[in-house]
Design a protein around this motif. Structure first.
Motif, PDB file in Angstrom:
ATOM      1  N   SER A 139       0.827  -1.213   0.000  1.00 39.64           N
ATOM      2  CA  SER A 139       0.000   0.000   0.000  1.00 39.64           C
ATOM      3  C   SER A 139       0.854   1.253   0.000  1.00 39.64           C
ATOM      4  O   SER A 139       0.523   2.251  -0.667  1.00 39.64           O
ATOM      5  N   GLU A 140       1.965   1.243   0.733  1.00 35.10           N
ATOM      6  CA  GLU A 140       2.863   2.399   0.749  1.00 35.10           C
ATOM      7  C   GLU A 140       3.503   2.622  -0.607  1.00 35.10           C
ATOM      8  O   GLU A 140       3.700   3.768  -1.041  1.00 35.10           O
ATOM      9  N   ILE A 141       3.854   1.542  -1.280  1.00 35.30           N
ATOM     10  CA  ILE A 141       4.499   1.665  -2.593  1.00 35.30           C
ATOM     11  C   ILE A 141       3.572   2.354  -3.581  1.00 35.30           C
ATOM     12  O   ILE A 141       4.000   3.227  -4.355  1.00 35.30           O
ATOM     13  N   PHE A 142       2.274   2.020  -3.557  1.00 32.33           N
ATOM     14  CA  PHE A 142       1.329   2.632  -4.490  1.00 32.33           C
ATOM     15  C   PHE A 142       0.905   4.027  -4.032  1.00 32.33           C
ATOM     16  O   PHE A 142       0.641   4.894  -4.865  1.00 32.33           O
ATOM     17  N   ALA A 143       0.849   4.236  -2.731  1.00 36.78           N
ATOM     18  CA  ALA A 143       0.406   5.532  -2.220  1.00 36.78           C
ATOM     19  C   ALA A 143       1.475   6.599  -2.363  1.00 36.78           C
ATOM     20  O   ALA A 143       1.182   7.736  -2.767  1.00 36.78           O
ATOM     21  N   SER A 144       2.698   6.271  -2.018  1.00 37.21           N
ATOM     22  CA  SER A 144       3.799   7.249  -2.099  1.00 37.21           C
ATOM     23  C   SER A 144       5.058   6.528  -2.552  1.00 37.21           C
ATOM     24  O   SER A 144       5.904   6.157  -1.735  1.00 37.21           O
ATOM     25  N   PRO A 145       5.175   6.291  -3.858  1.00 32.14           N
ATOM     26  CA  PRO A 145       6.286   5.463  -4.369  1.00 32.14           C
ATOM     27  C   PRO A 145       7.669   6.051  -4.160  1.00 32.14           C
ATOM     28  O   PRO A 145       8.652   5.314  -4.125  1.00 32.14           O
ATOM     29  N   ASP A 185       2.727  -9.312  -3.343  1.00 29.81           N
ATOM     30  CA  ASP A 185       3.359  -8.606  -2.234  1.00 29.81           C
ATOM     31  C   ASP A 185       4.601  -7.907  -2.792  1.00 29.81           C
ATOM     32  O   ASP A 185       5.691  -8.471  -2.838  1.00 29.81           O
ATOM     33  N   PHE A 186       4.410  -6.661  -3.212  1.00 33.26           N
ATOM     34  CA  PHE A 186       5.488  -5.957  -3.897  1.00 33.26           C
ATOM     35  C   PHE A 186       6.664  -5.664  -2.978  1.00 33.26           C
ATOM     36  O   PHE A 186       7.803  -5.579  -3.427  1.00 33.26           O
ATOM     37  N   GLY A 187       6.414  -5.494  -1.696  1.00 34.79           N
ATOM     38  CA  GLY A 187       7.514  -5.268  -0.767  1.00 34.79           C
ATOM     39  C   GLY A 187       8.461  -6.455  -0.728  1.00 34.79           C
ATOM     40  O   GLY A 187       9.676  -6.304  -0.829  1.00 34.79           O
ATOM     41  N   SER A 188       7.898  -7.664  -0.611  1.00 33.03           N
ATOM     42  CA  SER A 188       8.723  -8.872  -0.609  1.00 33.03           C
ATOM     43  C   SER A 188       9.350  -9.110  -1.970  1.00 33.03           C
ATOM     44  O   SER A 188      10.476  -9.613  -2.071  1.00 33.03           O
ATOM     45  N   LEU A 189       8.623  -8.736  -3.035  1.00 30.32           N
ATOM     46  CA  LEU A 189       9.160  -8.914  -4.383  1.00 30.32           C
ATOM     47  C   LEU A 189      10.367  -8.011  -4.608  1.00 30.32           C
ATOM     48  O   LEU A 189      11.376  -8.443  -5.174  1.00 30.32           O
ATOM     49  N   PHE A 190      10.283  -6.768  -4.147  1.00 31.17           N
ATOM     50  CA  PHE A 190      11.436  -5.872  -4.244  1.00 31.17           C
ATOM     51  C   PHE A 190      12.581  -6.361  -3.373  1.00 31.17           C
ATOM     52  O   PHE A 190      13.754  -6.240  -3.746  1.00 31.17           O
ATOM     53  N   ALA A 191      12.271  -6.926  -2.210  1.00 32.68           N
ATOM     54  CA  ALA A 191      13.316  -7.475  -1.345  1.00 32.68           C
ATOM     55  C   ALA A 191      14.018  -8.642  -2.035  1.00 32.68           C
ATOM     56  O   ALA A 191      15.243  -8.774  -1.960  1.00 32.68           O
ATOM     57  N   ALA A 192      13.246  -9.483  -2.702  1.00 33.55           N
ATOM     58  CA  ALA A 192      13.841 -10.591  -3.445  1.00 33.55           C
ATOM     59  C   ALA A 192      14.733 -10.076  -4.570  1.00 33.55           C
ATOM     60  O   ALA A 192      15.804 -10.633  -4.841  1.00 33.55           O
ATOM     61  N   SER A 193      14.315  -8.981  -5.217  1.00 35.74           N
ATOM     62  CA  SER A 193      15.130  -8.394  -6.283  1.00 35.74           C
ATOM     63  C   SER A 193      16.450  -7.867  -5.739  1.00 35.74           C
ATOM     64  O   SER A 193      17.497  -8.014  -6.372  1.00 35.74           O
ATOM     65  N   VAL A 194      16.415  -7.264  -4.547  1.00 42.78           N
ATOM     66  CA  VAL A 194      17.646  -6.772  -3.926  1.00 42.78           C
ATOM     67  C   VAL A 194      18.573  -7.933  -3.601  1.00 42.78           C
ATOM     68  O   VAL A 194      19.796  -7.845  -3.799  1.00 42.78           O
TER      69      VAL A 194
END
Length: 263
Positions: free
Chosen positions: A25-31, A227-236
């Motif tokens: 939700s944070e990623i979409f609200a304030s990227p 879950d974009f937060g976990s997806l970005f974490a996996a990318s890192v």
């Protein structure tokens, strides 16, 4: 221009890192804002729930063994083709170059049946062999010119001192080629670490998947509730080892062949 290029590279990396500590939700609200609460649990979720830990371990094994094998075999092959003249040596060299022009997707079906008949389909050793086969032509092509440019007087001096062919190669000529070895090691590491088409075609066992497969599966299996937060974490997690490897090998790039001969 270099500053502009640096920003084009760094901004997406920093944004990915920052987003890995946010909720969806944070990623979409304030990227572009900083996280209100740093969600370190995204990394725990990616590592355990999404299976990134297993895929990371498999990737390290496959890429590590493949990189060592291809560097040893590639350097030996390039050295012989560059320093020795024997019947058919040009034909072998051109066949190696032909391997660079062969598209990977044309070899997928033959590779599938070859590995199946050998009992190596859906196994890490089978994937290692295929990685070595596809990285070997580039390694030989890259190191051929490098060994060709090395002064032959150094090898002759080593042989006069009593060194055999193997000792001359491993203790004299190979250390002189360290800058070239470091360069081709970086390229091979990047190519093997990010390889996707080959493992998707010949490595379908869920327990044997590598990171590129794991990231794609993680993003696809959640449908519209990603879950974009976990997806970005996996990318890192995927990107960090590449940066570390580049930093380590970059130190080896310092110096030159002339500095190696002075030693």
């Amino acid at each position: 221009m270099l500053g502009l290029w640096s920003l084009m590279v760094l901004i997406p990396l920093l944004w990915t890192l920052m987003s890995s500590f946010k909720t969806t939700s944070e990623i979409f609200a304030s990227p572009f804002s900083l996280p209100k609460v740093w969600q370190f649990k995204n990394y725990v979720s990616a590592w355990n729930t999404a299976g990134i830990g297993l895929y990371f371990f498999n990737t390290v094994i496959v890429v590590g063994f493949a990189l060592v094998i291809v560097m040893v075999l590639g350097s030996m092959c390039a050295y012989v083709l560059a320093r020795y003249v024997f019947p058919g040596h040009r034909i072998i060299y051109y066949l190696m170059l032909a391997g660079l022009t062969f598209p990977i997707f044309l070899a997928i079906v033959p590779l599938f049946f070859i590995l199946k008949n050998m009992g190596l389909l859906n196994t890490l050793p089978g994937l290692i062999i295929v990685y070595v086969a596809f990285a070997l032509p580039f390694t030989v092509f890259f190191l051929f010119s490098f060994f060709k440019a090395l002064p032959g007087e150094i090898a002759e001096a080593a042989q006069i001192d009593g060194a055999g062919e193997w000792r001359t190669f491993f203790q004299v000529m190979l250390p002189m080629a360290k800058p070239g070895l470091a360069s081709v090691a970086i390229f091979n590491f990047l190519g093997l670490w990010n390889q996707y088409l080959i493992p998707v075609a010949i490595n379908t066992d869920p327990q044997k998947k590598v990171l590129s497969q794991g990231i794609a599966a993680f993003a696809g299996q959640q449908g519209y509730a990603v879950d974009f937060g976990s997806l970005f974490a996996a990318s890192v997690i995927v990107v960090v080892p590449v940066l570390i490897a580049y930093i380590i090998f970059q130190r080896q790039l310092q110096g030159s062949v002339s500095a190696g001969t002075m030693k």
